[in-house]
Design a protein around this motif. Structure first.
Motif, PDB file in Angstrom:
ATOM      1  N   GLU A 128       3.277   5.816  -5.453  1.00 12.68           N
ATOM      2  CA  GLU A 128       3.076   5.860  -7.753  1.00 12.68           C
ATOM      3  C   GLU A 128       2.396   6.923  -7.560  1.00 12.68           C
ATOM      4  OE1 GLU A 128       2.098   1.352  -7.568  1.00 12.68           O
ATOM      5  OE2 GLU A 128       4.314   0.779  -7.888  1.00 12.68           O
ATOM      6  N   ARG A 129       1.136   7.523  -6.916  1.00 11.36           N
ATOM      7  CA  ARG A 129       0.675   8.650  -7.522  1.00 11.36           C
ATOM      8  C   ARG A 129       1.331   9.607  -6.368  1.00 11.36           C
ATOM      9  NH1 ARG A 129      -5.314   8.060  -5.602  1.00 11.36           N
ATOM     10  NH2 ARG A 129      -5.379   8.985  -3.280  1.00 11.36           N
ATOM     11  N   ASN A 130       2.604   9.718  -6.047  1.00  7.97           N
ATOM     12  CA  ASN A 130       3.442  10.732  -5.607  1.00  7.97           C
ATOM     13  C   ASN A 130       2.612  11.502  -3.976  1.00  7.97           C
ATOM     14  OD1 ASN A 130       4.832  11.160  -7.633  1.00  7.97           O
ATOM     15  ND2 ASN A 130       3.658  11.935  -9.203  1.00  7.97           N
ATOM     16  N   GLU A 131       1.729  10.593  -3.346  1.00  7.99           N
ATOM     17  CA  GLU A 131       1.076  11.089  -2.253  1.00  7.99           C
ATOM     18  C   GLU A 131       2.925  10.853  -0.778  1.00  7.99           C
ATOM     19  OE1 GLU A 131      -1.818  11.271  -0.916  1.00  7.99           O
ATOM     20  OE2 GLU A 131      -3.358  10.714  -2.615  1.00  7.99           O
ATOM     21  N   ILE A 187      -6.438   2.694  -1.122  1.00  7.42           N
ATOM     22  CA  ILE A 187      -6.512   3.750  -2.081  1.00  7.42           C
ATOM     23  C   ILE A 187      -7.970   4.205  -2.460  1.00  7.42           C
ATOM     24  CG2 ILE A 187      -5.553   4.829  -3.698  1.00  7.42           C
ATOM     25  CD1 ILE A 187      -2.535   3.401  -3.706  1.00  7.42           C
ATOM     26  N   SER A 201      -1.033  -6.503  -4.509  1.00  8.56           N
ATOM     27  CA  SER A 201      -1.212  -5.079  -5.379  1.00  8.56           C
ATOM     28  C   SER A 201      -3.221  -4.720  -5.271  1.00  8.56           C
ATOM     29  CB  SER A 201      -0.661  -4.774  -6.200  1.00  8.56           C
ATOM     30  OG  SER A 201       0.652  -4.996  -6.271  1.00  8.56           O
ATOM     31  N   ASP A 212      -5.086  -1.321  -3.976  1.00  4.31           N
ATOM     32  CA  ASP A 212      -5.810  -0.240  -4.430  1.00  4.31           C
ATOM     33  C   ASP A 212      -6.926   0.085  -4.168  1.00  4.31           C
ATOM     34  OD1 ASP A 212      -3.883  -0.591  -6.499  1.00  4.31           O
ATOM     35  OD2 ASP A 212      -4.738  -1.593  -8.261  1.00  4.31           O
ATOM     36  N   ALA A 220       2.106   2.073  -3.507  1.00  2.00           N
ATOM     37  CA  ALA A 220       1.016   1.836  -3.900  1.00  2.00           C
ATOM     38  C   ALA A 220       0.520   3.708  -3.797  1.00  2.00           C
ATOM     39  CB  ALA A 220      -0.175   1.554  -3.919  1.00  2.00           C
ATOM     40  N   LEU A 221       0.700   4.243  -2.562  1.00  2.00           N
ATOM     41  CA  LEU A 221       0.686   5.330  -2.492  1.00  2.00           C
ATOM     42  C   LEU A 221       1.849   6.246  -3.102  1.00  2.00           C
ATOM     43  CD1 LEU A 221      -0.241   5.420   0.913  1.00  2.00           C
ATOM     44  CD2 LEU A 221      -1.808   6.309  -0.350  1.00  2.00           C
ATOM     45  N   ASP A 258      -9.878   7.414  -0.893  1.00  2.00           N
ATOM     46  CA  ASP A 258     -10.049   8.407  -1.489  1.00  2.00           C
ATOM     47  C   ASP A 258     -11.618   8.987  -1.795  1.00  2.00           C
ATOM     48  OD1 ASP A 258      -8.279   8.726  -3.554  1.00  2.00           O
ATOM     49  OD2 ASP A 258      -8.562   7.377  -5.104  1.00  2.00           O
ATOM     50  N   THR A 275       0.910  -1.264   0.525  1.00  2.00           N
ATOM     51  CA  THR A 275       0.096   0.092  -0.324  1.00  2.00           C
ATOM     52  C   THR A 275       1.034   1.073  -0.016  1.00  2.00           C
ATOM     53  OG1 THR A 275      -1.840  -1.254   1.483  1.00  2.00           O
ATOM     54  CG2 THR A 275      -1.325   1.187   1.265  1.00  2.00           C
TER      55      THR A 275
END
Length: 329
Positions: free
Chosen positions: A22-25, A233, A226, A230, A19-20, A237, A16
């Motif tokens: 990867e989206r620039n968190e 996340i 994975s 997702d 994954a965070l 959101d 996790t």
């Protein structure tokens, strides 16, 4: 703003975190490394410590602008929970109290909770729905259910919104090949099977082949780790967009028997993987499969790595590179 991931050095937690990132968190991780591995944390700010350490929580929340929490930190071995229930209540339930109290005083109003299908106990029907009764048959499931109920009342009293994700069996490894599954002791079926072609055990045990299933072995619901990440996340959101607290199952909606898992592993690894049938284990239900219709309809979750062969292939790729786990090539 940053997402705090407790237990972020563990198996699902580390995926996790990846994954965070990867989206620039911006990501902050707390893990006491009892079961986690710092090498599995691919970025962000890392704090080694325990969420029951209120001084550490004060430091983490003071040094970082946290807007949400994804909570994985917990003990999770069913057998151990029955032998040492106090440990599970202290770590899981008291740990959640410490975390929620700190969120309350810091004004952090969003938490995604890593729950478990063990909250249902012996299912009355299959596939299991979120509306089905929750009657845990072990201390681990009972503590996770207690944590869910606590979050409900923190929402009522303090407006702390939560999503509890009840999942079944995570498997596989990240496609980047950097992170995978490394537990001590290992209790999960896929890595145990793969220890045979790795030369770490002579055979895999099948606990009972007289269940009321097509091949007589237990059937379980497996998801790629994975895809689980997702879902966390998507839940985050939803809460960020003002959504209400909720509970969701995460599952494939289909099951695979122990013998099917072994057969696919034989195909992936090219190894015969000898199997020996042993006596049933107490308390193993014949079939556990989740319905994930609710999260698919409400949050648009769509697991994309749902081929069992692909799931085991990613696990095999990682274990071949890390036969002794993290830090050892």
């Amino acid at each position: 703003m940053a997402v705090l991931v407790t237990g972020g050095a563990g198996y699902i937690g580390s995926h996790t975190v990846a994954a965070l990132l990867e989206r620039n968190e911006s990501v902050v991780v707390i893990d006491n490394l009892q079961q986690g591995h710092q090498e599995a944390v691919l970025g962000g700010v890392f704090y080694k410590g325990d969420i029951r350490d209120t001084d550490l929580l004060d430091k983490v929340f003071a040094e970082n602008d946290i807007d949400a929490v994804i909570h994985f930190a917990a003990n999770s071995l069913v057998g151990e929970s029955m032998q040492n229930p106090g440990k599970y209540y202290h770590n899981n339930v008291f740990g959640a109290i410490c975390l929620l109290e700190k969120m309350k005083t810091s004004g952090v109003k969003k938490i995604i909770f890593s729950s478990t299908a063990a909250t249902y106990g012996e299912p009355e029907s299959v596939p299991v729905l979120e509306s089905d009764p929750t009657n845990p048959t072990n201390t681990y499931g009972e503590t996770k259910l207690a944590m869910e109920k606590m979050m409900k009342w923190f929402d009522v009293a303090h407006g702390v919104k939560f999503v509890a994700l009840r999942y079944f069996n995570a498997a596989g490894a990240h496609e980047n090949g950097q992170i995978g599954e490394d537990h001590s002791p290992e209790t999960h079926l896929v890595p145990l099977i793969l220890q045979v072609p790795l030369g770490q055990r002579e055979h895999i045990a099948i606990y009972g082949e007289d269940y009321p299933t097509p091949d007589g072995t237990c059937i379980r619901d497996y998801l790629h780790v994975s895809d689980l990440a997702d879902a966390h996340i998507l839940a985050l959101d939803m809460l960020r967009e003002g959504g209400e607290s909720n509970v969701y199952n995460l599952g494939s909606g289909k099951g695979f028997s122990v013998k099917e898992m072994i057969e696919v592993a034989r195909k992936v690894t090219g190894h015969p993987i000898p199997a020996i049938v042993q006596a049933r284990r107490s308390g193993d239900p014949a079939v556990l499969i989740a319905s994930s219709d609710k999260i698919k309809q409400q949050l648009g979750w769509n697991p994309s790595r749902d081929s069992l062969e692909a799931i085991i292939q990613t696990a095999w790729n990682w274990h071949q590179k890390h036969p002794e786990g993290y830090g050892k090539q």
